[in-house]
Design an enzyme around this catalytic site. Sequence first.
Site: not given
Length: 288
Positions: A111, A256
Site C-alpha cells: 500500500d 507497505h
Amino acid sequence: MKKDQMPKGRRAVLRLAAALGATVTVGAIAADRLTAPDRPGTAGPPAPPRGGPGPAAGPQAQSARGGPASYRLQPMTAYAPPAYRRGVPPVRQRPFLSMSGVGRSMVLSFDDGPDPRYTPGILETLRRHDCRAMFFVCGEMAVENPDLLREMAADGHVVGNHSWSHPLIPKLRPSRIRDELGSTSEVVERTLGAAPLWYRAPYGAWNRHSFEIGAELGMEPLAWTVDTLDWKEPGTDTVVRRVLDGAAPGAVVLSHDAGGDRSQSVAALRRYLPELLDAGYHITVPQR
C-alpha cells in the site's frame, strides 16, 4: 421522277421523326445524370456500406437540386457494434479478506506507493522470483511516478486504488469520497489504459458510501488476512516472522512500499518470499 429520289412529303416525315428521337435521347441522358448513383471518380457524398439501405423510392428520394437523400445523412457509426463495457460489481457490505478455492496460494499486497525509494526494490525481488503482487496506490504518489505504475503493469502486477491522499474515509462526505477514489482511478487509467478493478480503504476503514461509490467505479473492495504492521518499523525479523506465521491458503498479506521508511519491508520481502515458495505456496493475484 427517278427511282432513287424520295417524295418531298416522305422526306419531311422522316426529318420530323429524327428530331423527335433526338429530343427523347437528350432528355433520357439528362434524367440519368440526375438520378443515377454516384460513379467512381465523381464528386459527391460516399455511398452507404454494402448491405446497407439504399435510396428510398417516391417522395423521400430527392434530386441533386433538392439535396441528398435522407439515407446519406445517417452517421457511419450506426453500422458499428456497441462498445463493450464491463458490468458494475455488486455493492458489498464488507470487503474481501482472503481468496477462496485457490489451493495453496497467497496474495502479497503493498500500500501507499509508488515510492521511488522503495518500490523498485520490491519490484526487483518479485521479478527475480517470477511472482505477481497487488499494489494499492495513492493518487498523489501515482501522478508523480507514472513510470513505476507502468513497470508494475508490465510485470503483470495488479494496480489497485488506495484513494488520493490516504484520508479516513468514514469522516468524509460522499462527494469527497468520490473525488478521492475517482481521481485516483483516472490517473491509473490515463497511465495504464485501464481503470483499477480493486480498491482498499486507507486504515481499513470502510463505510456504506465507500462500498457504493467503489462499485459505481467498477471496483471490488479487498482488505487483508495478515497485517505485517511494517509501518511501525518493528524490525526486519519481526516482519518476516509475521508473514511466515500467518501463511495459509488464500491469505492476503498487507505490507507497505511508501508512507515512511520502508527499508525493512524491502529487506523482509527478500527473505520471506523464497521461504514461502520453498514451502509450496503459489504467490498469485485475484482474477476478475
